[in-house]
Scaffold this motif. Sequence first.
Motif, PDB file in Angstrom:
ATOM      1  N   TRP A 187       0.823  -1.210   0.000  1.00 36.10           N
ATOM      2  CA  TRP A 187       0.000   0.000   0.000  1.00 36.10           C
ATOM      3  C   TRP A 187       0.856   1.259   0.000  1.00 36.10           C
ATOM      4  CZ3 TRP A 187      -4.916   1.252  -0.933  1.00 36.10           C
ATOM      5  CH2 TRP A 187      -5.870   0.220  -0.950  1.00 36.10           C
ATOM      6  N   ILE A 226      -7.147  -3.129   3.701  1.00 39.17           N
ATOM      7  CA  ILE A 226      -6.422  -1.866   3.781  1.00 39.17           C
ATOM      8  C   ILE A 226      -5.744  -1.801   5.147  1.00 39.17           C
ATOM      9  CG2 ILE A 226      -6.624   0.656   3.692  1.00 39.17           C
ATOM     10  CD1 ILE A 226      -9.346   0.211   2.235  1.00 39.17           C
ATOM     11  N   ILE A 277      -8.218   5.951   2.538  1.00 36.67           N
ATOM     12  CA  ILE A 277      -8.748   5.199   1.385  1.00 36.67           C
ATOM     13  C   ILE A 277     -10.277   5.226   1.390  1.00 36.67           C
ATOM     14  CG2 ILE A 277      -8.760   2.978   0.180  1.00 36.67           C
ATOM     15  CD1 ILE A 277      -5.995   4.392   0.263  1.00 36.67           C
ATOM     16  N   HIS A 294      -3.806   3.419   6.742  1.00 32.80           N
ATOM     17  CA  HIS A 294      -4.286   4.057   5.502  1.00 32.80           C
ATOM     18  C   HIS A 294      -5.808   4.006   5.371  1.00 32.80           C
ATOM     19  CE1 HIS A 294      -0.191   4.337   4.236  1.00 32.80           C
ATOM     20  NE2 HIS A 294      -0.037   3.046   4.045  1.00 32.80           N
TER      21      HIS A 294
END
Length: 329
Positions: free
Chosen positions: A38, A62, A70, A66
């Motif tokens: 990522w 994810i 996102i 993050h």
Amino acid sequence: FCRVDPYGFERPEDFDYASYEAFFSRYLVVLTRRAIKWSKLLKGNNSIRKSLKVKRYIRKGIPNEHRALIWMIVSGAQTNMEQNPGYYHRLLEGEKNDKLVEAIKTDMNRTFPDNVKFRKTADPCLQHTLYNVLVAYGHHNKAVGYCQGMNFIAGYLILITKNEEESFWLLDALIGRILPDYYSPAMLGLKTDQEVLGELVKMKVPAVAELMERHGVMWTLVVSRWFICLFIDILPVETVLRIWDCLFYEGSKIIFRVALTLIKQHQAFILEATNFPDICDKFKQITKGTFVTECHSFMQKIFTDPGSLSMATINKLRETCREQLLSQG
């Protein structure tokens, strides 16, 4: 062992620490690998475009650091927030609807009593943040106002984003765009989607549909909380967050994938039920145990187990189910 998980939830008395540790040590390896991928994808410029690669990455999870970013980008919440600077604070400063405020206050202490961050004694106490987000949302979307279930969703958003305004815009993305009409006073979208699930079960797990019909169990009795709370307090936190990763990117059909996977995976177990209360009890039990705790393998299954599930199919079913509900109304 830690009695409180990383999100502030107290673990239940019967929490199985041994199997959780075994799972988490394996999952940590996955998380570390995903985090590196990522970071490369984002290259420090904090923007992504929707693509097959991004979709694949999101399905694989994810990393928590993050996640808020996102979710904001792929749900359209980021764009909305940037296009409406100061809007959220104006909502909070504006005139308030007393009935709405009262309804929200009533639910404050009922929201996550098992989470230390939402206790009155916590510093900062997230109840205050939650109250703001819900009051702002109720004035932003007057057609919806406030209804039970929204407190849990907003609470989860706050735990992940740690940001009031972002939580507000993500709530707006979910209620305004991603979930069709779940929280309006008539809850037509919610009732429709429960019927849609029933139709999908007829197609994909017919024996279970037949059992439900034989015992006169309505789908709303066993799955309404799955839909209303988007699996909060039903599945483990890590698993819920992985489901939400996909929900923000791919939309409401993810809820059907999760529901169908739970039902299909436990078909034999559900079919052991011999009466009405028994069926309801089986549906409570299928959301517990290692199958749902192992979020990584669980998420792989939701994209394979139910087979193909196009948005076109869902929309067609929604149309017929909605018409049926309206004609009964």
